[in-house]
Motif scaffolding. Structure first.
Motif, PDB file in Angstrom:
ATOM      1  N   LEU A 269      18.461  42.752  30.563  1.00  0.00           N
ATOM      2  CA  LEU A 269      19.478  42.112  29.886  1.00  0.00           C
ATOM      3  C   LEU A 269      20.791  42.665  30.304  1.00  0.00           C
ATOM      4  O   LEU A 269      21.609  41.802  30.527  1.00  0.00           O
ATOM      5  CB  LEU A 269      19.390  42.562  28.311  1.00  0.00           C
ATOM      6  CG  LEU A 269      18.136  41.688  27.608  1.00  0.00           C
ATOM      7  CD1 LEU A 269      18.116  42.271  26.195  1.00  0.00           C
ATOM      8  CD2 LEU A 269      18.401  40.254  27.716  1.00  0.00           C
ATOM      9  N   LEU A 270      21.064  43.856  30.614  1.00  0.00           N
ATOM     10  CA  LEU A 270      22.107  44.340  31.081  1.00  0.00           C
ATOM     11  C   LEU A 270      22.376  43.950  32.286  1.00  0.00           C
ATOM     12  O   LEU A 270      23.632  43.538  32.684  1.00  0.00           O
ATOM     13  CB  LEU A 270      22.126  45.893  30.735  1.00  0.00           C
ATOM     14  CG  LEU A 270      23.521  46.615  31.165  1.00  0.00           C
ATOM     15  CD1 LEU A 270      24.841  45.928  30.516  1.00  0.00           C
ATOM     16  CD2 LEU A 270      23.566  47.922  30.877  1.00  0.00           C
ATOM     17  N   MET A 271      21.520  44.263  33.389  1.00  0.00           N
ATOM     18  CA  MET A 271      21.915  43.960  34.742  1.00  0.00           C
ATOM     19  C   MET A 271      21.847  42.750  35.138  1.00  0.00           C
ATOM     20  O   MET A 271      22.532  42.217  35.791  1.00  0.00           O
ATOM     21  CB  MET A 271      20.805  44.813  35.506  1.00  0.00           C
ATOM     22  CG  MET A 271      20.561  46.226  35.294  1.00  0.00           C
ATOM     23  SD  MET A 271      22.459  47.059  35.728  1.00  0.00           S
ATOM     24  CE  MET A 271      22.036  48.570  34.678  1.00  0.00           C
ATOM     25  N   LEU A 272      20.872  41.584  34.625  1.00  0.00           N
ATOM     26  CA  LEU A 272      21.009  40.301  34.783  1.00  0.00           C
ATOM     27  C   LEU A 272      22.164  39.732  34.217  1.00  0.00           C
ATOM     28  O   LEU A 272      22.816  38.804  34.633  1.00  0.00           O
ATOM     29  CB  LEU A 272      19.816  39.610  34.557  1.00  0.00           C
ATOM     30  CG  LEU A 272      18.636  39.900  35.450  1.00  0.00           C
ATOM     31  CD1 LEU A 272      17.419  39.057  34.998  1.00  0.00           C
ATOM     32  CD2 LEU A 272      18.834  39.798  36.860  1.00  0.00           C
ATOM     33  N   GLY A 273      22.570  40.370  32.950  1.00  0.00           N
ATOM     34  CA  GLY A 273      23.531  39.710  32.299  1.00  0.00           C
ATOM     35  C   GLY A 273      25.031  39.965  33.018  1.00  0.00           C
ATOM     36  O   GLY A 273      25.845  38.956  33.090  1.00  0.00           O
TER      37      GLY A 273
END
Length: 384
Positions: A269-273
């Motif tokens: 979620l964080l990295m692809l966000g």
């Protein structure tokens, strides 16, 4: 179908960032002595040098799925697309355990095999080839189910059977596997990374829409918001909980210190966000910086291979300059060839070497990209 430049730009950007981590692995003076994300020992600078590179694998695998989608739409030939994904997947696996393995360890005895991102992409391509009969929406949903659900499987044991244990490590958890004359380090188990690729394949439909920039911003905002909510709750999504540290900065580091091996839901979620927000930000943007970075993103595998060997030879040269001889180099399982003791350089020099490397590789990547685009009749170029 017109090529979407922002995909090449973001892919190129994360691949340039990736080189920092590989240079740090081989050349940082304390490599092997401390974990850059161990909050009891690290510094803020060292932490972020490692943490920023978490963007790379997730984005690279995700956009590999997106590129597969556009390739499939361009071909409009199920049999041909399936054949290409199968053969390219097998080719990537072979490269991982031969050319890339040797570049990483420089061990002619091949005592260590590292199952990492290229092999994970290879296996994911193979599995994706059998899913092409499904709609992109269904493929994307399968990817999301894997991403959101695989953390629930953590801690499940398949007993002491070595075959079952190996299968579980290969598919879900990662870890070490003892082979007859070597050790396999499974850093990128297949299923979690397959989920990321399938989700990237599903994103392809978003990028075909005229309002894709708006959709990308909405998707990015939703992912980062969900990350914050789940991370703050400390209930689900990552095996390592965040906690209050010695000061506010290190507490923040704990909050964003998500698990990459295997990739947790919160990591994704964080990295692809973040990566999707960069896709949205650079949509339609044109300037010299974007043009330069895009050059690397158009030749990802070519860059990946030559950057590893370049880093390896720079490392050897550096060790010789520091007074070590060939007999001081240590090769073998979990050994990068560095001499024992405090060999290597500090963080500022790591960044200087990194900048010099990416500048030096630019002409090669530009030449190969132009050669590849001007020779579409040479099908083998699609594999490099």
């Amino acid at each position: 179908m017109k090529r979407i430049q922002t995909i090449d730009f973001v892919r190129g950007l994360v691949m340039l960032i990736m080189a920092i981590d590989h240079i740090r692995d081989l050349m940082y003076i304390s490599t092997g002595l401390q974990d850059p994300t161990d909050l009891t020992k690290t510094t803020v600078g060292l932490f972020f040098t490692r943490w920023i590179t978490h963007l790379c694998a997730a984005t690279f695998v995700f956009l590999s799925g997106t590129s597969a989608y556009f390739s499939f739409q361009k071909q409009q030939n199920l049999a041909e697309s399936k054949r290409f994904l199968l053969t390219r997947g097998l080719w990537l696996i072979v490269l991982e355990f031969t050319v890339i393995t040797f570049a990483i360890w420089f061990d002619v005895q091949f005592r260590t095999f590292l199952f990492q991102v290229i092999a994970a992409i290879g296996f994911s391509f193979i599995i994706l080839s059998f899913l092409l009969k499904l709609s992109p929406k269904k493929i994307g949903i399968i990817g999301l189910v894997i991403i959101f659900g695989h953390n629930a499987l953590q801690g499940i044991s398949l007993g002491q059977n070595p075959i079952l244990s190996f299968i579980a490590s290969l598919l879900f958890g990662g870890g070490l596997a003892q082979l007859p004359h070597s050790t396999m380090v499974i850093g990128y188990p297949i299923i979690p990374w397959l989920g990321i690729m399938l989700a990237g394949f599903g994103l392809g439909q978003f990028l075909e829409q005229p309002d894709r920039q708006k959709r990308l911003w909405q998707l990015s905002a939703g992912m980062i918001t969900l990350f914050i909510v789940l991370r703050f709750s400390n209930i689900y999504g990552d095996p390592v909980k965040w906690s209050e540290q010695k000061d506010t900065i290190f507490t923040f580091l704990s909050f964003i210190n998500v698990t990459k091996y295997p990739p947790s839901l919160l990591y994704v979620l964080l990295m692809l966000g973040i990566s999707i927000s960069v896709l949205a930000l650079t949509e339609g943007m044109k300037n010299k910086f974007i043009d330069i970075v895009t050059v690397y993103g158009k030749v990802p595998l070519f860059y990946y291979l030559i950057h590893w060997y370049s880093i390896r030879f720079i490392t050897i040269g550096l060790m010789f300059l520091q007074g070590y001889s060939w007999k001081d180099f240590v090769f073998g399982t979990f050994e990068f060839g560095k001499p024992k003791g405090l060999s290597g350089v500090e963080l500022p020099m790591i960044y200087a070497i990194w900048f010099g490397l990416i500048v030096a590789l630019y002409p090669l990547c530009k030449w190969y990209g132009e050669y590849k685009s001007s020779h579409p009749e040479k099908k083998w170029l699609r594999y490099l």
